[in-house]
Design an enzyme around this catalytic site. Structure first.
Site, mmCIF file in Angstrom:
data_model
loop_
_atom_site.group_PDB
_atom_site.id
_atom_site.type_symbol
_atom_site.label_atom_id
_atom_site.label_comp_id
_atom_site.label_asym_id
_atom_site.label_seq_id
_atom_site.Cartn_x
_atom_site.Cartn_y
_atom_site.Cartn_z
ATOM 1 C CD GLN A 186 -2.457 1.626 2.662
ATOM 2 O OE1 GLN A 186 -3.688 1.466 2.635
ATOM 3 N NE2 GLN A 186 -1.378 1.954 3.768
ATOM 4 C CB SER A 230 4.693 0.148 13.757
ATOM 5 O OG SER A 230 3.206 -0.383 14.101
ATOM 6 C CD GLU A 264 0.488 -3.817 17.166
ATOM 7 O OE1 GLU A 264 -0.567 -3.122 16.678
ATOM 8 O OE2 GLU A 264 0.233 -4.839 17.635
ATOM 9 C CE1 TYR A 324 4.440 -4.914 11.513
ATOM 10 C CE2 TYR A 324 3.305 -4.087 13.233
ATOM 11 C CZ TYR A 324 3.771 -3.909 11.973
ATOM 12 O OH TYR A 324 3.885 -2.712 11.314
#
Ligand code: NAP
Ligand code: GDD
Length: 398
Positions: free
Chosen positions: A13, A131, A133, A154
């Site tokens: 993306q 990120s 995250e 991740y």
């Protein structure tokens, strides 16, 4: 002089939007792509030109972020002014199934690239796709000072990569930065991320191709932005004289449930939620027939003609309209994660102050962009299938 950028993850993306953005700015864009048994360049096909054309500004090379020899070769041969490292196993749920692989690609991949730069001895600027995250369960709002408490393989891999960037920056004087980006979406989002999964399913429900959507945790909150806005921030970070890390976010947060409600509302479907936990269901409460629209082919109940046997995967059979009480959403506990990041909301005031960056698209518009695009795409596919059906029928009559 024309600037050269190397993008890993160019077929993803963000890679595709970034390539467009840099070409637009007059850059030569060099991209690393993986060899696969089917084409994986859908997102960049529209900007691809024949490499035999001397004016071609987009050049692609096979490689993998786990192959350090190839990375060193490429960096030495291309001598890029800027490197945007976006390649990763980027799916959080999948990282629980493949923790070792995720560590290798998403964590060690960054070290391989940083060390390839160091060994090749070239001077370049380096962007690391860090990120939100990484913040895990650190309470919101999260900014550059917020401690990392990752809650997935991740997230842990990204934290490792983040620190490697800092180490190479401080140890070897590299102009290397971490862009700590909160979730960003678009019509090009991978189909297993929750936003795209919702808007794609909604389009398919509306056109009668799918009956139900199965989701996991509806309460998780995310700060969702628009990918094209976010790739501009990546570029801005590499234009600064001082390498620094930046949080990029919209500052707005919404739950998965809010995303679902708004998306379905935009298509004219009002949902009512009944039950709880794994037994909760999203049920049609009302349908605004004007907004919902009934495409002319929708009620035809097209039969699948035999001439279709060689045709693709999704045959868009027509279906009657939705009824109040239809169950459209159910919970599938398989989509729950062993650990969840419950609440992300970014504070991007540093980026605003130092990069003069602000998001242009916020939550409501993002949802509309994604819903409209998925419905338009599916309607186009249906029109093509109708044309093919007519052609096939007229041929069989000859
Ligand atoms: P994406 O759509 O999943 O794209 C990932 C890209 O990495 C694809 O081009 C993929 O190639 C490539 N890739 C995966 N494994 C590779 C390997 N072993 N060697 C070479 N290339 C490999 O991800 P995205 O949403 O564009 O995100 C870009 C980066 O930003 C990722 O690092 C992601 O973790 C990070 N990030 C994303 C967000 C977000 O909300 N989107 C937020 C923060 C950080 P194929 O096309 O062949 O699969
Ligand atoms: N994928 C998915 N599928 N997520 C679901 C589903 C479902 O059916 N149902 C609920 N969710 C919830 C997840 O549990 C999570 O809380 C939230 O929706 C968002 O999930 P994803 O869209 O998969 O994104 P993510 O937040 O886990 O990760 C994305 O954003 C990170 C930045 O915070 C990815 O793009 C990462 O690469 C990125 O780093």
């Amino acid at each position: 002089m024309t600037k050269r950028a190397l993008i890993t993850g160019i077929t993803g993306q963000d890679g595709s939007y970034l390539a467009e953005f840099l070409l637009e700015k007059g850059y030569e864009a060099h991209g690393l792509i993986r060899r696969s048994s089917t084409f994986n360049t859908d997102r960049i096909d529209h900007i691809y030109t024949d490499p035999h054309d001397a004016k071609s500004k987009l050049l692609l090379y096979y490689g993998d972020i786990t192959d350090s020899g190839q990375l060193t070769n490429l960096i030495y041969n291309i001598q890029p002014d800027e490197i945007y490292h976006l390649a990763a196993q980027s799916h959080v749920r999948v990282s629980f199934d493949m923790p070792e692989f995720t560590g290798d690609v998403t964590g060690l991949g960054t070290t391989r690239l940083l060390d390839a730069i160091r060994r090749s001895g070239i001077k370049t600027r380096f962007y690391q796709a860090s990120s939100s995250e990484m913040f895990g369960d650190s309470p919101p709002p999260q900014n550059e000072e917020t401690p990392f408490k990752p809650r997935s393989p991740y997230g842990a891999a990204k934290v490792y990569a983040y620190w490697m960037v800092k180490n190479y920056r401080e140890g070897y004087g590299m102009l290397a930065v971490n862009g700590i980006l909160f979730n960003h979406e678009s019509p090009r989002r991978g189909e297993t991320f929750v936003t795209k999964k919702i808007t794609r399913a909604l389009a398919r429900i509306k056109l009668g191709v799918q009956d139900k959507l199965y989701l996991g945790n509806l309460e998780a909150k995310r700060d969702w932005g628009y990918a094209p806005d976010f790739v501009e921030a990546m570029w801005l970070m590499l234009q600064q004289d001082e390498p620094e890390d930046y949080v990029i976010a919209t500052g707005e947060t919404h739950s998965v449930r809010e995303f679902v409600n708004l998306a379905f509302n935009h298509a004219g479907i009002e949902l009512e939620w009944r039950g709880s936990g794994a037994y909760e269901k999203g049920i049609v409460a009302s349908v605004d027939s004007k907004q919902y629209g009934v495409s002319s082919v929708q009620n035809k109940n097209l039969e699948k003609p035999s001439a279709y046997s060689s045709l693709p995967t999704v045959y868009l059979s027509g279906k009657s309209q939705l009824k109040v009480g239809d169950v459209l959403i159910e919970i599938d506990p398989r989509y729950f994660r062993p650990l969840e990041v419950e609440f992300l909301q970014g504070d991007a005031s540093k980026a605003k102050k130092k990069l003069n960056w602000e998001p242009k698209v916020k939550f409501r518009d993002l949802v509309k962009i994604m819903v409209d695009e998925d419905i338009k795409d599916l309607e186009e596919m249906r029109r093509c299938q109708d044309v093919i059906r007519k052609l096939a029928n007229s041929k069989s009559m000859q």
